[in-house]
Write a protein that holds these residues in place. Structure first.
Motif, PDB file in Angstrom:
ATOM      1  N   VAL A  99      58.946  14.771   0.085  1.00 40.38           N
ATOM      2  CA  VAL A  99      59.181  14.605   1.525  1.00 40.38           C
ATOM      3  C   VAL A  99      57.878  14.706   2.313  1.00 40.38           C
ATOM      4  N   LEU A 100      57.887  14.099   3.501  1.00 42.88           N
ATOM      5  CA  LEU A 100      56.756  14.234   4.425  1.00 42.88           C
ATOM      6  C   LEU A 100      56.539  15.712   4.753  1.00 42.88           C
ATOM      7  N   ASP A 101      55.283  16.096   4.862  1.00 50.99           N
ATOM      8  CA  ASP A 101      54.942  17.454   5.300  1.00 50.99           C
ATOM      9  C   ASP A 101      55.265  17.537   6.800  1.00 50.99           C
ATOM     10  N   PRO A 102      56.228  18.358   7.218  1.00 51.68           N
ATOM     11  CA  PRO A 102      56.593  18.389   8.639  1.00 51.68           C
ATOM     12  C   PRO A 102      55.405  18.746   9.525  1.00 51.68           C
ATOM     13  N   ARG A 103      55.212  17.972  10.610  1.00 55.75           N
ATOM     14  CA  ARG A 103      54.075  18.173  11.519  1.00 55.75           C
ATOM     15  C   ARG A 103      54.523  18.964  12.755  1.00 55.75           C
ATOM     16  N   PRO A 104      53.622  19.813  13.284  1.00 54.03           N
ATOM     17  CA  PRO A 104      53.962  20.516  14.543  1.00 54.03           C
ATOM     18  C   PRO A 104      54.268  19.537  15.676  1.00 54.03           C
TER      19      PRO A 104
ATOM     20  N   ASN B 183      62.296  10.676  13.358  1.00 53.78           N
ATOM     21  CA  ASN B 183      60.853  10.597  13.117  1.00 53.78           C
ATOM     22  C   ASN B 183      60.689   9.648  11.937  1.00 53.78           C
ATOM     23  N   PRO B 184      60.718   8.331  12.208  1.00 57.36           N
ATOM     24  CA  PRO B 184      60.692   7.360  11.105  1.00 57.36           C
ATOM     25  C   PRO B 184      59.265   7.101  10.636  1.00 57.36           C
ATOM     26  N   PRO B 185      59.096   6.311   9.562  1.00 59.89           N
ATOM     27  CA  PRO B 185      57.737   5.867   9.226  1.00 59.89           C
ATOM     28  C   PRO B 185      57.231   4.976  10.361  1.00 59.89           C
ATOM     29  N   TYR B 186      55.979   5.144  10.773  1.00 65.42           N
ATOM     30  CA  TYR B 186      55.484   4.293  11.867  1.00 65.42           C
ATOM     31  C   TYR B 186      54.005   3.938  11.763  1.00 65.42           C
ATOM     32  N   VAL B 187      53.399   4.213  10.612  1.00 61.82           N
ATOM     33  CA  VAL B 187      51.986   3.879  10.450  1.00 61.82           C
ATOM     34  C   VAL B 187      51.889   2.416   9.988  1.00 61.82           C
ATOM     35  N   ALA B 188      50.953   1.649  10.579  1.00 67.39           N
ATOM     36  CA  ALA B 188      50.756   0.252  10.170  1.00 67.39           C
ATOM     37  C   ALA B 188      50.235   0.210   8.736  1.00 67.39           C
TER      38      ALA B 188
ATOM     39  N   PRO C 298      43.702   2.640   8.150  1.00 71.14           N
ATOM     40  CA  PRO C 298      42.814   3.424   7.266  1.00 71.14           C
ATOM     41  C   PRO C 298      43.230   4.891   7.150  1.00 71.14           C
ATOM     42  N   HIS C 299      43.971   5.368   8.147  1.00 73.01           N
ATOM     43  CA  HIS C 299      44.509   6.725   8.191  1.00 73.01           C
ATOM     44  C   HIS C 299      45.371   7.041   6.950  1.00 73.01           C
ATOM     45  N   LEU C 300      45.984   5.998   6.372  1.00 72.96           N
ATOM     46  CA  LEU C 300      46.869   6.211   5.208  1.00 72.96           C
ATOM     47  C   LEU C 300      46.097   6.732   3.996  1.00 72.96           C
TER      48      LEU C 300
ATOM     49  N   ALA D 149      44.084   9.049   3.803  1.00 69.55           N
ATOM     50  CA  ALA D 149      44.037  10.527   3.779  1.00 69.55           C
ATOM     51  C   ALA D 149      45.415  11.123   3.510  1.00 69.55           C
ATOM     52  N   LEU D 150      46.434  10.263   3.380  1.00 72.79           N
ATOM     53  CA  LEU D 150      47.805  10.766   3.255  1.00 72.79           C
ATOM     54  C   LEU D 150      48.438  10.368   1.923  1.00 72.79           C
ATOM     55  N   THR D 151      47.607  10.133   0.897  1.00 80.36           N
ATOM     56  CA  THR D 151      48.128   9.571  -0.357  1.00 80.36           C
ATOM     57  C   THR D 151      49.038  10.534  -1.117  1.00 80.36           C
TER      58      THR D 151
ATOM     59  N   GLN E 113      56.762   5.672   1.652  1.00 75.53           N
ATOM     60  CA  GLN E 113      57.951   5.148   2.331  1.00 75.53           C
ATOM     61  C   GLN E 113      58.313   5.972   3.574  1.00 75.53           C
ATOM     62  N   ALA E 114      57.763   7.195   3.678  1.00 77.97           N
ATOM     63  CA  ALA E 114      58.012   8.014   4.868  1.00 77.97           C
ATOM     64  C   ALA E 114      56.932   7.811   5.925  1.00 77.97           C
ATOM     65  N   LEU E 115      55.908   7.012   5.590  1.00 82.03           N
ATOM     66  CA  LEU E 115      54.756   6.873   6.493  1.00 82.03           C
ATOM     67  C   LEU E 115      54.564   5.455   7.014  1.00 82.03           C
TER      68      LEU E 115
ATOM     69  N   LEU F 237      62.873   8.898  19.784  1.00 77.96           N
ATOM     70  CA  LEU F 237      62.100   8.417  18.640  1.00 77.96           C
ATOM     71  C   LEU F 237      60.672   8.943  18.660  1.00 77.96           C
ATOM     72  N   GLU F 238      60.212   9.427  17.510  1.00 83.11           N
ATOM     73  CA  GLU F 238      58.777   9.728  17.393  1.00 83.11           C
ATOM     74  C   GLU F 238      58.067   8.435  16.984  1.00 83.11           C
ATOM     75  N   HIS F 239      56.798   8.288  17.394  1.00 78.57           N
ATOM     76  CA  HIS F 239      56.050   7.080  17.032  1.00 78.57           C
ATOM     77  C   HIS F 239      54.557   7.374  17.055  1.00 78.57           C
TER      78      HIS F 239
ATOM     79  N   GLU G 110      51.053  10.456  23.877  1.00 77.09           N
ATOM     80  CA  GLU G 110      52.450  10.020  24.005  1.00 77.09           C
ATOM     81  C   GLU G 110      53.014   9.801  22.599  1.00 77.09           C
ATOM     82  N   ARG G 111      53.890  10.687  22.181  1.00 81.59           N
ATOM     83  CA  ARG G 111      54.302  10.749  20.773  1.00 81.59           C
ATOM     84  C   ARG G 111      55.779  10.431  20.561  1.00 81.59           C
ATOM     85  N   CYS G 112      56.573  10.567  21.636  1.00 83.55           N
ATOM     86  CA  CYS G 112      58.012  10.299  21.516  1.00 83.55           C
ATOM     87  C   CYS G 112      58.454   9.435  22.693  1.00 83.55           C
TER      88      CYS G 112
HETATM   89  N1  GLN Z   1      52.417  11.708  12.215  1.00 85.30           N
HETATM   90  C1  GLN Z   1      52.173  11.283  10.872  1.00 85.30           C
HETATM   91  C2  GLN Z   1      50.718  10.940  10.706  1.00 85.30           C
HETATM   92  O1  GLN Z   1      50.243  10.009  11.307  1.00 85.30           O
HETATM   93  C3  GLN Z   1      53.041  10.114  10.469  1.00 85.30           C
HETATM   94  C4  GLN Z   1      54.466  10.524  10.414  1.00 85.30           C
HETATM   95  C5  GLN Z   1      55.373   9.358  10.360  1.00 85.30           C
HETATM   96  O2  GLN Z   1      55.025   8.241   9.980  1.00 85.30           O
HETATM   97  N2  GLN Z   1      56.577   9.604  10.748  1.00 85.30           N
HETATM   98  O3  GLN Z   1      50.048  11.627  10.007  1.00 85.30           O
END
Ligand code: GLN
Length: 281
Positions: free
Chosen positions: A91-96, A189-194, A198-200, A202-204, A209-211, A240-242, A272-274
Motif C-alpha cells: 500500500v501507499l505510505d499514508p502522507r500527512p 486519494n487516487p493515483p494522480y502522478v503523471a 521524474p518524481h516517480l 524517488a517512489l519506486t 498503481q497507487a501513484l 478528491l486529493e490531487h 492546493e491539494r484537494c
Molecule cells: N502525494 C503523493 C506523492 O506525490 C502521491 C499520492 C497519490 O498519487 N495519491 O508523493
C-alpha cells in the motif's frame, strides 16, 4: 561499525550518510523496540550501548532507508490522524497531506444522523478508518481494486476495531447502490502522478498503481468524477486529493460533470491539494 556501538555513534553514522535526523531517530527507536515518538529518550540515553542484535537491525534499517525505502515500510507502521496503521509495500505510505482531506470530509458531514461515506482507493484504509474513528455513527464503505491493499486495510480495521465495509472494486464499477444506498460523501486519494513525472523515480518502493495515472496524471480522477454522480445522495459531496498543479483541471472536470460549489483546499505546505464539490438534487 563496531557491534558495541552507542546510540550517539549510531546517530552520527546516520548523519554522515546524509539521513534526515527524524528518520534516524525513528529507525533507531524501532530497532531498540522503543515507542517511535519517544525521541527525547534517545537524547537521555545517548551513551547506551546497542546489543549485537540491535546493531544488526540498525545497520539493516539504515541501508534500507538509504536505498529509498519509506521509513513506514521499515518500521511497519505509520501514524495517521491519531491512528497507528500497519503498513507495508502493498500500500501507499499514508502522507500527512492526506489528513487535509480527512479534515475537510469531517467538516462536510452532517453533525448528526448516520452519514453514508465511501472511500475510493482506500490502500491501507487510512482515510476510511480515520473517518469511522472520528464519526462512530457513520456507515463507512471503502473500495480498492487491489486485493493486496484490501488485506492490509482489513487487518488495520480489525486491529483498530473499526467497522468499515471493504469491497473489491475498480472505482465504483462493482458497487451496488441498491445494497449500500447512495452516499452523502465520497472521498478519494487516487493515483494522480503523471506517468513521465521524474518524481516517480524517488517512489519506486511504493505500488505504482497507487501513484501513476496516465499521461497527465488525471486518468483516475476523470473516471471517479464520471462515475460518482450515480452513487451520490442529493447534495452529496465528492472530495478528491490531487497533485500540486491539478486543482484547475479537477475543478473544470467537476463543473463539466454538473457539480456545484466547486472549491479547493490547501495542504499543510500551502499547496492546493484537494478539490471538492456538491452534486445537486
Ligand atoms: N502525494 C503523493 C506523492 O506525490 C502521491 C499520492 C497519490 O498519487 N495519491 O508523493
Amino acid at each position: 561499525m563496531l557491534t558495541a556501538a552507542a546510540i550517539d555513534q549510531c546517530l552520527r553514522q546516520a548523519q554522515n550518510l546524509g539521513l534526515a535526523r527524524v528518520d534516524a531517530h525513528i529507525l533507531l527507536l524501532h530497532c531498540l523496540q522503543r515507542p517511535l515518538h519517544d525521541r527525547a529518550w534517545l537524547m537521555a540515553h545517548d551513551s547506551d550501548t546497542l546489543t549485537a542484535a540491535q546493531s544488526a537491525a540498525w545497520q539493516d534499517a539504515l541501508q534500507r532507508r538509504l536505498r529509498g525505502e519509506p521509513v513506514a515500510y521499515i518500521t511497519g507502521r505509520k501514524d495517521f490522524f491519531g491512528l497507528t496503521l500497519v503498513v507495508d509495500a502493498r500500500v501507499l505510505d499514508p502522507r500527512p497531506d492526506t489528513e487535509t482531506l480527512v479534515d475537510w470530509a469531517l467538516a462536510c458531514l452532517p453533525a448528526s444522523g448516520s452519514p453514508r461515506i465511501l472511500d475510493l482507493g482506500t490502500g491501507s484504509g487510512a482515510v476510511a478508518l480515520a473517518l469511522q474513528h472520528t464519526r462512530p455513527d457513520a456507515n463507512v464503505w471503502a473500495v480498492d481494486a487491489s486485493e493486496d491493499a484490501l488485506a492490509v486495510a482489513r487487518a488495520n480495521a480489525s486491529r483498530l476495531q473499526l467497522d468499515v465495509q471493504f469491497i473489491a472494486s475498480d472505482w465504483l464499477s462493482a458497487l451496488d447502490v441498491q445494497c449500500t444506498g447512495r452516499f452523502d460523501l465520497i472521498v478519494s486519494n487516487p493515483p494522480y502522478v503523471a506517468e513521465g513525472d521524474p518524481h516517480l523515480a524517488a517512489l519506486t518502493h511504493e505500488p505504482l498503481q497507487a501513484l501513476a495515472s496516465g499521461q497527465d496524471g488525471l486518468d483516475d480522477l476523470r473516471q471517479i468524477i464520471a462515475q460518482a454522480p450515480a452513487c451520490l445522495a442529493p447534495d452529496g459531496w465528492l472530495l478528491l486529493e490531487h497533485g500540486w498543479d491539478q486543482a484547475a483541471p479537477v475543478q473544470a472536470l467537476l463543473r463539466e460533470a454538473g457539480f456545484v460549489q466547486v472549491q479547493s483546499r490547501c495542504d499543510l505546505g500551502g499547496i492546493e491539494r484537494c478539490t471538492g464539490a456538491i452534486m445537486p438534487k
